[in-house]
Design an enzyme around this catalytic site. Structure first.
Site, PDB file in Angstrom:
ATOM      1  CB  SER A 127       3.125   2.017   6.001  1.00  0.00           C
ATOM      2  OG  SER A 127       1.886   2.054   6.656  1.00  0.00           O
TER       3      SER A 127
ATOM      4  CG  ASP B 232       0.021  -4.013   2.817  1.00  0.00           C
ATOM      5  OD1 ASP B 232       0.424  -3.471   1.777  1.00  0.00           O
ATOM      6  OD2 ASP B 232      -0.380  -3.374   3.805  1.00  0.00           O
TER       7      ASP B 232
ATOM      8  CG  HIS C 289      -0.460   0.336   2.506  1.00  0.00           C
ATOM      9  ND1 HIS C 289      -0.245  -0.604   3.492  1.00  0.00           N
ATOM     10  CD2 HIS C 289      -0.116   1.520   3.061  1.00  0.00           C
ATOM     11  CE1 HIS C 289       0.204  -0.018   4.581  1.00  0.00           C
ATOM     12  NE2 HIS C 289       0.293   1.279   4.344  1.00  0.00           N
TER      13      HIS C 289
END
Length: 350
Positions: free
Chosen positions: A202, A119, A88
């Site tokens: 992230s 992911d 992402h």
């Protein structure tokens, strides 16, 4: 500043707690008192030194990744310039700017491959500089609750930031939402941490005091009672064992060739019952030669259980499958023409 967004995720424990989940004087003789007052500062000093050593060892391996409309973090995987991050974070982009912890001029990088189902993604720095330091990865199967960890990345665009906490749980299965570019992935065996995880973290590093990466921070919980703002102290990281499995395949073959993820081989959607509440997963398509089709499950059937797990939504099906392996046998309960039926299914691979 431009930031990437940690996504909402769901898990049974968090739902029970009312959370939606999104990417921690004594008295005695004079002698004993003197000994106590001297020992505490020494212990504090030792721990501080440990933190500083870990940061010195690992932070040079954590980079900031700029895509055209998002910002995240990454971890240098090898001395060839491969960097592992979240799917992402890269989104649909193919080229990126990468800034190392030294803060020098940004480097260019290109996408090797993205695997949204877990992911994870790998990008490669063009013309990697000499001295680029690859991180060491821990054995996440040995992660222990209470273990001190540091989270490193670029939260809110603040590059080379570090927060600290503990591993607060292991073995979590969580699912991302699908809003704001999230992958909708369901990920098993996640490491839960109390270290602060914010947008921009992230793809960064969750690091042990042995200076090893034990996970890739990916998700933070949100509390709907607080307007979906972050629930403090509840973040999740993809375990290093899975990171290495996926990254090694992408680097070797340019794609994931062995996901290790169980699948029914269907396209499904959540259906509502007479009370307008989620009541199962309708089979829109059963893939030819897929696990479900081989067991006689057809389009139009409504799946309500996988083994002992009650299924009400497509997310609950994904979470149930996350705990299984390809080749496992599972009993599937479904409804056809108003009648309950069961089928023994040999699970396929995603």
């Amino acid at each position: 500043m431009t930031v990437s967004h940690l996504r909402n995720v769901t898990a049974a424990a968090a739902v029970a707690a009312g959370l939606l989940l999104s990417g921690c004087s004594s008295h005695g003789s004079g002698d004993s008192g003197e000994s106590t007052t001297q020992a505490a500062p020494m212990a504090d000093s030792d721990l501080q030194s440990d933190y500083q050593q870990v940061i010195k060892d690992v932070l040079p391996s954590v980079v900031q990744i700029d895509a055209s409309d998002s910002l995240g973090s990454g971890v240098v995987y090898d001395d060839e310039g491969h960097v592992v991050t979240n799917a992402h974070v890269v989104g649909k982009e193919k080229t990126f700017k990468v800034t190392t912890a030294t803060g020098k001029q940004a480097l260019t990088a290109e996408l090797v491959s993205s695997y949204p189902e877990q992911d994870l993604a790998v990008i490669k720095i063009n013309n990697p500089p000499s001295g680029l330091k690859a991180a060491k990865f821990a054995d996440s199967t040995k992660a222990e609750v209470g273990q001190i960890v540091l989270a490193m990345g670029s939260p809110l665009g603040l590059s080379s930031s570090v927060t600290q906490g503990i591993i607060s749980a292991t073995g979590r299965t969580v699912s991302e939402g699908r809003s704001e570019g999230a992958t909708g992935a369901t990920i098993a065996n996640m490491v839960q941490t109390s270290a602060a995880i914010n947008p921009g973290n992230s793809g960064g590093a969750l690091v042990t005091l042995d200076s090893e990466v034990i996970g890739i921070p990916t998700l933070a919980a949100t509390d709907p009672n607080l307007g979906d703002s972050a629930a403090p102290g509840i973040g999740f990281a993809i375990p290093s064992a899975m990171v290495k499995t996926i990254a090694d395949q992408i680097i070797k073959d340019g794609k994931v060739t062995d996901s290790g993820r169980a699948a029914l081989g269907i396209t499904g959607r959540t259906v509502l019952g007479d009370d307008y509440k989620p009541a199962g997963v309708a089979v829109v398509e059963a893939q030819k030669d897929g696990a479900a089709a081989k067991a006689g499950i057809e389009a139009g059937d409504i799946i309500t259980k996988l083994g002992d797990a009650e299924l009400t939504t497509i997310t609950s099906l994904s979470e149930a499958l996350a705990g299984e392996k390809p080749g496992d046998k599972a009993q599937v309960t479904y409804v056809r023409d108003g009648s309950d039926k069961t089928a023994d299914v040999t699970l396929g691979e995603m």
